[in-house]
Design an enzyme around this catalytic site. Structure first.
Site, PDB file in Angstrom:
ATOM      1  N   ASN A  66      33.514  -5.574  -0.037  1.00 36.72           N
ATOM      2  CA  ASN A  66      33.942  -4.621  -0.967  1.00 36.72           C
ATOM      3  C   ASN A  66      34.215  -3.936  -1.814  1.00 36.72           C
ATOM      4  O   ASN A  66      33.313  -3.059  -1.576  1.00 36.72           O
ATOM      5  CB  ASN A  66      33.090  -5.843  -2.788  1.00 36.72           C
ATOM      6  CG  ASN A  66      33.609  -5.803  -4.196  1.00 36.72           C
ATOM      7  OD1 ASN A  66      34.639  -4.816  -4.010  1.00 36.72           O
ATOM      8  ND2 ASN A  66      33.124  -6.091  -5.228  1.00 36.72           N
ATOM      9  N   LYS A 102      36.007  -2.262  -3.836  1.00 36.28           N
ATOM     10  CA  LYS A 102      35.362  -1.923  -5.257  1.00 36.28           C
ATOM     11  C   LYS A 102      36.547  -0.635  -5.867  1.00 36.28           C
ATOM     12  O   LYS A 102      37.764  -0.635  -4.575  1.00 36.28           O
ATOM     13  CB  LYS A 102      34.718  -1.389  -5.825  1.00 36.28           C
ATOM     14  CG  LYS A 102      33.456  -2.199  -5.371  1.00 36.28           C
ATOM     15  CD  LYS A 102      31.854  -1.842  -6.476  1.00 36.28           C
ATOM     16  CE  LYS A 102      30.878  -3.410  -5.852  1.00 36.28           C
ATOM     17  NZ  LYS A 102      29.467  -2.756  -6.706  1.00 36.28           N
ATOM     18  N   HIS A 120      33.481 -11.493 -11.160  1.00 39.27           N
ATOM     19  CA  HIS A 120      32.727  -9.870  -9.997  1.00 39.27           C
ATOM     20  C   HIS A 120      32.101  -9.417 -11.145  1.00 39.27           C
ATOM     21  O   HIS A 120      32.666  -9.454 -12.599  1.00 39.27           O
ATOM     22  CB  HIS A 120      33.542  -9.336  -9.971  1.00 39.27           C
ATOM     23  CG  HIS A 120      31.872  -7.966  -9.172  1.00 39.27           C
ATOM     24  ND1 HIS A 120      32.539  -7.372  -9.509  1.00 39.27           N
ATOM     25  CD2 HIS A 120      32.046  -7.861  -7.586  1.00 39.27           C
ATOM     26  CE1 HIS A 120      30.932  -6.313  -8.918  1.00 39.27           C
ATOM     27  NE2 HIS A 120      30.843  -7.161  -7.564  1.00 39.27           N
ATOM     28  N   GLU A 158      31.156  -6.586 -12.300  1.00 40.41           N
ATOM     29  CA  GLU A 158      32.520  -5.087 -13.091  1.00 40.41           C
ATOM     30  C   GLU A 158      33.253  -6.120 -13.867  1.00 40.41           C
ATOM     31  O   GLU A 158      33.933  -5.182 -14.632  1.00 40.41           O
ATOM     32  CB  GLU A 158      32.535  -4.543 -11.993  1.00 40.41           C
ATOM     33  CG  GLU A 158      31.329  -3.351 -11.862  1.00 40.41           C
ATOM     34  CD  GLU A 158      31.082  -2.577  -9.918  1.00 40.41           C
ATOM     35  OE1 GLU A 158      31.773  -3.374  -9.216  1.00 40.41           O
ATOM     36  OE2 GLU A 158      29.765  -3.298  -9.475  1.00 40.41           O
ATOM     37  N   GLU A 182      25.001 -12.624  -7.547  1.00 38.68           N
ATOM     38  CA  GLU A 182      24.750 -11.153  -7.940  1.00 38.68           C
ATOM     39  C   GLU A 182      24.083 -10.484  -9.229  1.00 38.68           C
ATOM     40  O   GLU A 182      24.436 -10.601  -9.607  1.00 38.68           O
ATOM     41  CB  GLU A 182      26.462 -10.534  -7.309  1.00 38.68           C
ATOM     42  CG  GLU A 182      26.699 -11.188  -6.456  1.00 38.68           C
ATOM     43  CD  GLU A 182      28.419  -9.727  -5.601  1.00 38.68           C
ATOM     44  OE1 GLU A 182      27.530  -8.743  -5.290  1.00 38.68           O
ATOM     45  OE2 GLU A 182      28.701  -9.195  -6.863  1.00 38.68           O
ATOM     46  N   GLY A 214      25.176  -1.685  -6.902  1.00 37.53           N
ATOM     47  CA  GLY A 214      24.986  -0.710  -6.615  1.00 37.53           C
ATOM     48  C   GLY A 214      24.251   0.179  -6.676  1.00 37.53           C
ATOM     49  O   GLY A 214      24.221   1.342  -8.179  1.00 37.53           O
ATOM     50  N   SER A 228      22.812  -4.646  -3.480  1.00 40.05           N
ATOM     51  CA  SER A 228      22.587  -3.650  -2.723  1.00 40.05           C
ATOM     52  C   SER A 228      22.236  -4.190  -0.815  1.00 40.05           C
ATOM     53  O   SER A 228      20.660  -3.767  -0.784  1.00 40.05           O
ATOM     54  CB  SER A 228      20.435  -3.193  -3.374  1.00 40.05           C
ATOM     55  OG  SER A 228      21.453  -2.584  -4.632  1.00 40.05           O
TER      56      SER A 228
HETATM   57  P1  PGA Z   1      26.465  -3.111  -3.683  1.00 38.64           P
HETATM   58  O1  PGA Z   1      27.667  -4.066  -4.625  1.00 38.64           O
HETATM   59  O2  PGA Z   1      26.831  -4.168  -2.280  1.00 38.64           O
HETATM   60  O3  PGA Z   1      27.102  -2.241  -3.963  1.00 38.64           O
HETATM   61  O4  PGA Z   1      25.045  -3.571  -4.931  1.00 38.64           O
HETATM   62  C1  PGA Z   1      27.787  -5.351  -4.742  1.00 38.64           C
HETATM   63  C2  PGA Z   1      29.222  -6.228  -5.000  1.00 38.64           C
HETATM   64  O5  PGA Z   1      29.330  -6.173  -5.929  1.00 38.64           O
HETATM   65  O6  PGA Z   1      29.634  -7.003  -4.545  1.00 38.64           O
END
Ligand code: PGA
Length: 236
Positions: free
Chosen positions: A7, A9, A91, A93, A160, A166, A196
């Site tokens: 992803n 982002k 997601h 976010e 997640e 993140g 992560s």
């Molecule tokens: P990250 O994000 O690997 O940076 O923790 C995962 C995601 O949001 O899909």
């Protein structure tokens, strides 16, 4: 066979996305990789790419419409231009930063389901919920299935935990195992872990019972790292 998804982002440009995808596609072809791979670039970088059929390009988001007056959004006419049939929905976010409600998410899900899209549907609890225990965590997660047809054939789930996204803090193997096995008991769909995941823990995480692959943000944005992630999971 692991499912590995990147992803992007709000990272990468149109140009850097194209070189990333070409590099990954060459690697996959030359090494006869049969992992199922998904790449979610930003919408400005969507395009038609000449890639093998086990690599799918998906949209990080789109509105539940073909076209119309929804300033700042894209719909299926923009996705059809590039033959895109995969979308990320729910997601964290989108839920927590962009404030998408469960009912909006469910509406989007139904719309893209009707069109046969492969949907990577994300669920996960914030830190305060995790701190109140597994039972509360599962209750919270099950609420994120409200209005969602979990029998849909082209559904892939991604667990997640919000506190792991993140942050550099990966959930423990036990956390992952507990939540995955509980979800799997209820819903018989591929279930990815995200939050992560890194080059050096992806194999271990994807080897946990009930984990069918990984959805990766930060650690996947450099092509060499993503190739290494694929390499590290190719025999699972
Ligand atoms: P990250 O994000 O690997 O940076 O923790 C995962 C995601 O949001 O899909």
């Amino acid at each position: 066979m692991a499912i590995i998804a990147s992803n992007f982002k709000t990272n990468h440009t149109r140009k850097s996305t194209a070189s990333f995808i070409n590099e990954v596609a060459t690697f996959v072809e030359e090494n006869n990789i049969d992992n199922e791979i998904f790449i979610f670039p930003p919408s400005t970088a969507l395009d038609s790419f000449e890639i093998s059929s086990n690599i799918k390009i998906g949209a990080q988001n789109a509105y539940a419409t073909q076209k119309g007056s929804f300033t700042g959004e894209i719909g299926t006419s923009q996705l059809d231009e590039f033959g895109i049939k995969t979308i990320l929905i729910g997601h964290s976010e989108r839920r927590h930063v962009l404030n998408e409600s469960q009912s909006e998410i469910a509406k989007k899900y139904s719309f893209y389901k009707e069109l046969g899209y492969t949907i990577v549907y994300c669920i996960g609890e914030p830190l305060e919920v995790k701190q109140s225990g597994l039972e509360k965590t599962l209750e919270y997660i099950y609420e994120q299935f409200e209005g969602i047809d979990t029998n849909y054939e082209n559904l892939i789930l991604a667990y997640e935990p919000v506190w792991a996204i993140g942050t550099g803090v990966t959930a423990t193997n036990d956390d992952i195992k507990n939540v995955h096995s509980a979800i799997k008991e209820k819903i018989d769909k591929p279930l990815l872990y995200g939050g992560s995941v890194k080059v050096n823990n992806v194999n271990e995480i994807c080897s946990i019972e009930g984990v069918d692959g990984a959805l990766i943000g930060t650690a996947s944005w450099i092509a060499d790292d993503f190739k290494q992630i694929i390499e590290n999971t190719k025999d699972l």
